[in-house]
Design a protein around this motif. Structure first.
Motif, short mmCIF file in Angstrom:
data_model
loop_
_atom_site.label_atom_id
_atom_site.label_comp_id
_atom_site.label_asym_id
_atom_site.label_seq_id
_atom_site.Cartn_x
_atom_site.Cartn_y
_atom_site.Cartn_z
N VAL A 32 -15.46 5.02 -8.41
CA VAL A 32 -15.44 6.28 -7.66
C VAL A 32 -15.51 7.43 -8.65
N GLU A 33 -15.93 8.60 -8.17
CA GLU A 33 -16.18 9.72 -9.09
C GLU A 33 -15.14 10.83 -9.00
N THR A 34 -14.36 10.88 -7.92
CA THR A 34 -13.40 11.98 -7.74
C THR A 34 -11.99 11.45 -7.50
N GLY A 35 -11.01 12.34 -7.67
CA GLY A 35 -9.62 11.96 -7.42
C GLY A 35 -9.37 11.66 -5.96
N LYS A 36 -9.98 12.41 -5.07
CA LYS A 36 -9.81 12.19 -3.64
C LYS A 36 -10.32 10.81 -3.25
N GLU A 37 -11.47 10.43 -3.79
CA GLU A 37 -12.03 9.11 -3.50
C GLU A 37 -11.13 8.01 -4.07
N ALA A 38 -10.55 8.27 -5.24
CA ALA A 38 -9.66 7.27 -5.86
C ALA A 38 -8.43 7.02 -4.99
N ILE A 39 -7.79 8.09 -4.52
CA ILE A 39 -6.60 7.96 -3.68
C ILE A 39 -6.94 7.24 -2.38
N SER A 40 -8.07 7.59 -1.80
CA SER A 40 -8.50 6.95 -0.55
C SER A 40 -8.73 5.46 -0.76
N PHE A 41 -9.36 5.09 -1.87
CA PHE A 41 -9.62 3.68 -2.17
C PHE A 41 -8.31 2.91 -2.35
N ILE A 42 -7.39 3.49 -3.10
CA ILE A 42 -6.11 2.83 -3.38
C ILE A 42 -5.30 2.66 -2.10
N GLU A 43 -5.34 3.64 -1.21
CA GLU A 43 -4.60 3.54 0.05
C GLU A 43 -5.15 2.42 0.94
N ARG A 44 -6.47 2.20 0.90
CA ARG A 44 -7.10 1.18 1.73
C ARG A 44 -6.91 -0.22 1.16
N ASN A 45 -7.05 -0.35 -0.15
CA ASN A 45 -7.03 -1.68 -0.77
C ASN A 45 -6.54 -1.53 -2.21
N VAL A 46 -5.25 -1.75 -2.43
CA VAL A 46 -4.64 -1.52 -3.75
C VAL A 46 -5.25 -2.45 -4.79
N PRO A 47 -5.85 -1.90 -5.87
CA PRO A 47 -6.40 -2.74 -6.93
C PRO A 47 -5.28 -3.18 -7.88
N GLN A 48 -5.54 -4.23 -8.64
CA GLN A 48 -4.57 -4.67 -9.63
C GLN A 48 -4.54 -3.74 -10.84
N LEU A 49 -5.65 -3.04 -11.08
CA LEU A 49 -5.77 -2.18 -12.27
C LEU A 49 -6.63 -0.97 -11.96
N VAL A 50 -6.23 0.18 -12.50
CA VAL A 50 -7.01 1.42 -12.38
C VAL A 50 -7.32 1.94 -13.77
N ILE A 51 -8.62 2.16 -14.06
CA ILE A 51 -9.04 2.82 -15.31
C ILE A 51 -9.33 4.27 -14.95
N LEU A 52 -8.53 5.17 -15.48
CA LEU A 52 -8.48 6.55 -14.97
C LEU A 52 -8.91 7.56 -16.02
N ASP A 53 -10.00 8.27 -15.72
CA ASP A 53 -10.45 9.37 -16.58
C ASP A 53 -9.54 10.57 -16.34
N LEU A 54 -9.24 11.33 -17.40
CA LEU A 54 -8.32 12.46 -17.25
C LEU A 54 -8.96 13.67 -16.59
N LYS A 55 -10.27 13.88 -16.84
CA LYS A 55 -10.94 15.07 -16.32
C LYS A 55 -11.88 14.68 -15.19
N LEU A 56 -11.51 15.12 -13.97
CA LEU A 56 -12.31 14.83 -12.78
C LEU A 56 -12.69 16.13 -12.09
#
Length: 489
Positions: A32-56
């Motif tokens: 995913v490309e944005t923070g909003k999309e990341a939160i939405s994805f995690i709420e629907r289906n929690v992944p075991q690991l998140v690789i997170l860029d600091l600047k979105l």
């Protein structure tokens, strides 16, 4: 099912490169490309690991990490940071991130890091599964994984499938009714009614009607037939709370019902039979009540088949903070407040407080805090003075006790409650000088020992004078004796 890894990266070219790196690995990489999309994805289906860029584009990676930590999302986070931002990444490690990768990320480094953290997540999941079977953090209506509560859970597991009578003893607010309901829900009667009666809240003249029912015309105002709790609980469980408050005459009728399973409604002539399991509870020491003539000895032995001793909140350690956070989030959601966590210093204060009102008192205090304040975390400033000062609130309730002499020894005076209005112990000193401040445990030990000595070693009588449960006095006495044996000096 393969593990899920979420890549939060606003650069399309980098995301394509990273996907190419791990295309042959045994896990699925989502992007995913944005923070909003990341939160939405995690709420629907929690992944075991998140690789997170600091600047979105819409928010910082730090905001997403804070959201994951505050909501207790069961996922690991790896920070992807640009060269020169290592200090920032280290700060995020302290906030809850598991690792960081410095850009540009090399293929071997990426694959090794993902594999390592997925393996660690799998091991943690296995440990949690094992612990959940051994040390249950939740059990029906209970919340808490302390050793005293684990003991309660195990007794419930053992007794629930049987029809044995259970007698639950514990201070007010420790969850005696929750315990009774847990036994019912674990039993084969779980699909039948659970009927609870508080014997201390029902007037003496109405007790028989409440339990056994009445027929029309049995007394003034009895305009129709009415089923009592015994009939309503047929096939299920009848819970008699505060049993020691019941009148002696009613205790005799209850004993016959427990022995035969039959009763006659008030004003009736036909005997009825029901199949109800009996669970009783009291916040008094039943043996003391028997000794004082307020509780029938034959009834005691009839109901006291399987005793369950509910631990006071002050003896439940980390459960105090767990319960506080549970109530905080529950009431914050109900009242649409922002509370989501508790500061560490608050947890420390809560654990040190004695909680005379137990879980019910904690629940009421958290409710008060949520209603009167609006913050993201509960802080010391939110706590009432009685908690921060450690003082026990005075109670207007006076329970009659036998008159006894004052016990005077050194600086400690024990003034047991008499049949009069006197209910407080007043420290007295022979001189006008201020008394030295000593640790509370020393004063507690001296006071209890003074009472035991006064009673010629009779712990039961000492407990009555101190208005404590005999089991509490026995436990403290044994703990002090064990400490003395370990440290003769």
């Amino acid at each position: 099912m393969p593990s899920k890894v979420l890549l939060v990266e606003d650069s399309t070219s980098l995301s394509i490169l990273y996907k190419q790196y791990v295309k042959d690995e045994p896990y699925d990489l989502f992007h995913v490309e944005t923070g909003k999309e990341a939160i939405s994805f995690i709420e629907r289906n929690v992944p075991q690991l998140v690789i997170l860029d600091l600047k979105l584009p819409d928010m910082s990676g730090e905001d997403i990490l804070d959201w994951i930590v505050d909501n207790d999302i069961p996922t690991s986070v790896i920070i992807a940071t640009a060269h020169g931002s290592v200090d920032v990444a280290v700060n995020l490690l302290q906030k809850g991130a598991k690792d960081f990768l410095e850009k540009p990320i090399k293929a071997d480094r990426l694959k090794t890091s993902i594999a390592l953290h997925l393996k660690q997540a799998k091991l943690e999941s296995l440990v949690e599964d094992i612990e959940s079977k051994i040390d249950r953090p939740r059990f029906h209506g209970f919340i808490g994984s302390s050793l005293p509560m684990q003991s309660v859970y195990k007794v419930i597991d053992s007794v629930a499938p049987t029809n044995a009578s259970v007698f639950i003893v514990g201070e007010s607010g420790t969850g005696k009714e929750v315990c009774a309901e847990a036994i019912h829900k674990e039993s084969q009667r779980k699909d039948k009614p659970f009927i609870a009666i508080n014997c201390g809240a029902i007037p003496k003249d109405l007790m028989e009607s409440e339990i056994f029912g009445h027929i029309k015309g049995a007394f003034t105002g009895a305009t129709t037939d009415r089923k009592g709790a015994a009939s309503l609980a047929d096939g299920g469980t009848l819970f008699l709370d505060e049993l020691c408050e019941m009148d002696l005459d009613m205790q005799k009728k209850l004993l016959r019902f427990l022995q035969t399973g039959t009763f006659t409604p008030l004003g009736g002539s036909k005997e009825l039979k029901v199949d109800a399991r009996i669970i009783c509870a009291t916040n008094r020491d039943p043996l003391v009540e028997v000794e004082e003539g307020r509780f029938r000895e034959d009834l005691y032995y009839r109901v006291h088949v399987i005793p369950i001793d509910m631990p006071p909140l002050r003896e439940r350690g980390n459960d105090i903070a767990t319960l506080a956070l549970h109530f905080l989030k529950q009431y914050a959601k109900e009242d649409r407040k922002k509370f989501a966590g508790i500061n560490k210093d608050v947890e420390s204060v809560l654990k040190k407080y004695q909680w005379p009102g137990n879980v019910r008192q904690l629940q009421n205090i958290i409710r008060n805090i949520v209603v009167l304040n609006d913050a993201t975390k509960m802080s010391i400033e939110h706590l009432p003075a009685q908690i921060t000062s450690g003082k026990k609130p005075s109670s207007p309730v006076v329970k009659p006790k036998p008159a006894v002499e004052h016990i005077v020894q050194q600086e400690t005076i024990i003034t047991p409650v008499e049949l009069s209005e006197e209910t407080t112990s007043i420290p007295s000193h022979s001189s006008g000088a201020k008394a030295p401040i000593r640790p509370m445990w020393q004063i507690e030990r001296e006071t209890i020992q003074n009472a035991i000595d006064f009673c010629d070693g009779n712990v039961l009588n000492a407990a009555v004078l101190l208005e404590l449960s005999p089991s509490t006095v026995y436990r403290k006495k044994q703990a002090w004796e064990s400490e003395d044996e370990r440290d003769p000096a």
